[in-house]
Design a protein around this motif. Structure first.
Motif, PDB file in Angstrom:
ATOM      1  N   MET A 283      -2.391-119.822   0.582  1.00 45.33           N
ATOM      2  CA  MET A 283      -1.548-119.219  -0.445  1.00 45.33           C
ATOM      3  C   MET A 283      -1.152-117.805  -0.006  1.00 45.33           C
ATOM      4  O   MET A 283      -1.988-117.011   0.400  1.00 45.33           O
ATOM      5  N   GLU A 284       0.116-117.501  -0.121  1.00 47.74           N
ATOM      6  CA  GLU A 284       0.638-116.211   0.333  1.00 47.74           C
ATOM      7  C   GLU A 284       0.430-115.148  -0.738  1.00 47.74           C
ATOM      8  O   GLU A 284       0.669-115.362  -1.924  1.00 47.74           O
ATOM      9  N   GLU A 285      -0.035-113.967  -0.308  1.00 45.40           N
ATOM     10  CA  GLU A 285      -0.218-112.852  -1.234  1.00 45.40           C
ATOM     11  C   GLU A 285       1.127-112.264  -1.602  1.00 45.40           C
ATOM     12  O   GLU A 285       2.047-112.239  -0.794  1.00 45.40           O
ATOM     13  N   ALA A 286       1.229-111.768  -2.834  1.00 47.71           N
ATOM     14  CA  ALA A 286       2.454-111.107  -3.269  1.00 47.71           C
ATOM     15  C   ALA A 286       2.617-109.815  -2.471  1.00 47.71           C
ATOM     16  O   ALA A 286       1.643-109.106  -2.209  1.00 47.71           O
ATOM     17  N   ALA A 287       3.828-109.528  -2.096  1.00 48.52           N
ATOM     18  CA  ALA A 287       4.095-108.308  -1.335  1.00 48.52           C
ATOM     19  C   ALA A 287       3.883-107.090  -2.228  1.00 48.52           C
ATOM     20  O   ALA A 287       4.255-107.086  -3.399  1.00 48.52           O
ATOM     21  N   ILE A 288       3.268-106.069  -1.660  1.00 43.28           N
ATOM     22  CA  ILE A 288       3.106-104.806  -2.371  1.00 43.28           C
ATOM     23  C   ILE A 288       4.307-103.944  -2.027  1.00 43.28           C
ATOM     24  O   ILE A 288       4.613-103.727  -0.862  1.00 43.28           O
ATOM     25  N   ASN A 289       4.976-103.470  -3.065  1.00 45.31           N
ATOM     26  CA  ASN A 289       6.205-102.704  -2.873  1.00 45.31           C
ATOM     27  C   ASN A 289       5.925-101.257  -2.486  1.00 45.31           C
ATOM     28  O   ASN A 289       4.819-100.758  -2.637  1.00 45.31           O
ATOM     29  N   TRP A 290       6.986-100.604  -2.018  1.00 50.33           N
ATOM     30  CA  TRP A 290       6.946 -99.180  -1.680  1.00 50.33           C
ATOM     31  C   TRP A 290       7.235 -98.362  -2.922  1.00 50.33           C
ATOM     32  O   TRP A 290       8.067 -98.745  -3.763  1.00 50.33           O
ATOM     33  N   TRP A 291       6.552 -97.247  -3.058  1.00 49.12           N
ATOM     34  CA  TRP A 291       6.732 -96.329  -4.176  1.00 49.12           C
ATOM     35  C   TRP A 291       6.788 -94.904  -3.636  1.00 49.12           C
ATOM     36  O   TRP A 291       6.148 -94.596  -2.640  1.00 49.12           O
ATOM     37  N   ALA A 292       7.524 -94.057  -4.351  1.00 43.20           N
ATOM     38  CA  ALA A 292       7.503 -92.622  -4.084  1.00 43.20           C
ATOM     39  C   ALA A 292       6.521 -92.013  -5.077  1.00 43.20           C
ATOM     40  O   ALA A 292       6.740 -92.085  -6.290  1.00 43.20           O
ATOM     41  N   GLU A 293       5.428 -91.460  -4.549  1.00 41.31           N
ATOM     42  CA  GLU A 293       4.457 -90.763  -5.389  1.00 41.31           C
ATOM     43  C   GLU A 293       4.787 -89.279  -5.295  1.00 41.31           C
ATOM     44  O   GLU A 293       4.728 -88.702  -4.209  1.00 41.31           O
ATOM     45  N   ILE A 294       5.149 -88.686  -6.416  1.00 39.31           N
ATOM     46  CA  ILE A 294       5.521 -87.274  -6.428  1.00 39.31           C
ATOM     47  C   ILE A 294       4.535 -86.531  -7.321  1.00 39.31           C
ATOM     48  O   ILE A 294       4.409 -86.831  -8.510  1.00 39.31           O
ATOM     49  N   THR A 295       3.830 -85.582  -6.702  1.00 38.13           N
ATOM     50  CA  THR A 295       2.851 -84.775  -7.408  1.00 38.13           C
ATOM     51  C   THR A 295       3.425 -83.390  -7.608  1.00 38.13           C
ATOM     52  O   THR A 295       4.033 -82.825  -6.697  1.00 38.13           O
ATOM     53  N   THR A 296       3.234 -82.848  -8.810  1.00 37.96           N
ATOM     54  CA  THR A 296       3.657 -81.475  -9.086  1.00 37.96           C
ATOM     55  C   THR A 296       2.425 -80.658  -9.470  1.00 37.96           C
ATOM     56  O   THR A 296       1.532 -81.150 -10.151  1.00 37.96           O
ATOM     57  N   MET A 297       2.382 -79.431  -8.989  1.00 39.04           N
ATOM     58  CA  MET A 297       1.260 -78.545  -9.295  1.00 39.04           C
ATOM     59  C   MET A 297       1.422 -77.888 -10.662  1.00 39.04           C
ATOM     60  O   MET A 297       0.443 -77.572 -11.323  1.00 39.04           O
ATOM     61  N   SER A 298       2.674 -77.656 -11.080  1.00 35.50           N
ATOM     62  CA  SER A 298       2.946 -77.073 -12.392  1.00 35.50           C
ATOM     63  C   SER A 298       4.191 -77.745 -12.954  1.00 35.50           C
ATOM     64  O   SER A 298       5.285 -77.508 -12.419  1.00 35.50           O
ATOM     65  N   PRO A 299       4.081 -78.603 -13.958  1.00 36.87           N
ATOM     66  CA  PRO A 299       2.835 -79.049 -14.573  1.00 36.87           C
ATOM     67  C   PRO A 299       2.047 -79.945 -13.613  1.00 36.87           C
ATOM     68  O   PRO A 299       2.623 -80.509 -12.677  1.00 36.87           O
ATOM     69  N   ARG A 300       0.735 -80.066 -13.849  1.00 34.93           N
ATOM     70  CA  ARG A 300      -0.114 -80.895 -12.988  1.00 34.93           C
ATOM     71  C   ARG A 300       0.087 -82.357 -13.369  1.00 34.93           C
ATOM     72  O   ARG A 300      -0.538 -82.851 -14.310  1.00 34.93           O
ATOM     73  N   CYS A 301       0.995 -83.017 -12.626  1.00 38.68           N
ATOM     74  CA  CYS A 301       1.331 -84.416 -12.915  1.00 38.68           C
ATOM     75  C   CYS A 301       1.522 -85.190 -11.626  1.00 38.68           C
ATOM     76  O   CYS A 301       1.807 -84.617 -10.573  1.00 38.68           O
TER      77      CYS A 301
END
Length: 70
Positions: free
Chosen positions: A1-19
């Motif tokens: 059984m083939e695993e579902a592909a994991i997609n690409w994401w842009a993770e953007i972290t900000t220091m102010s606000p901390r998110c």
């Protein structure tokens, strides 16, 4: 059984606000790289400081995580 592909994401972290924000999903890393400058521009326009971008394959459970919501 083939695993579902994991997609690409842009993770953007900000220091102010901390998110941490996740933008996606994208089928390719090139799509994610082409899209993230628009997200950074929006965050910059909202006054976010200390912006860090990581393009990665993941499956975020939440799309926005802020210090005050932890």
């Amino acid at each position: 059984m083939e695993e579902a592909a994991i997609n690409w994401w842009a993770e953007i972290t900000t220091m102010s606000p901390r998110c941490v924000y996740y933008f996606g999903p994208f089928e390719t890393i090139d799509e994610a790289r082409a899209a993230y400058p628009g997200y950074v521009k929006d965050l910059d326009g909202e006054g976010a400081k200390g912006i860090i971008i990581v393009i990665q394959r993941c499956q975020p459970k939440e799309l926005t995580i802020c210090e005050d919501s932890i």
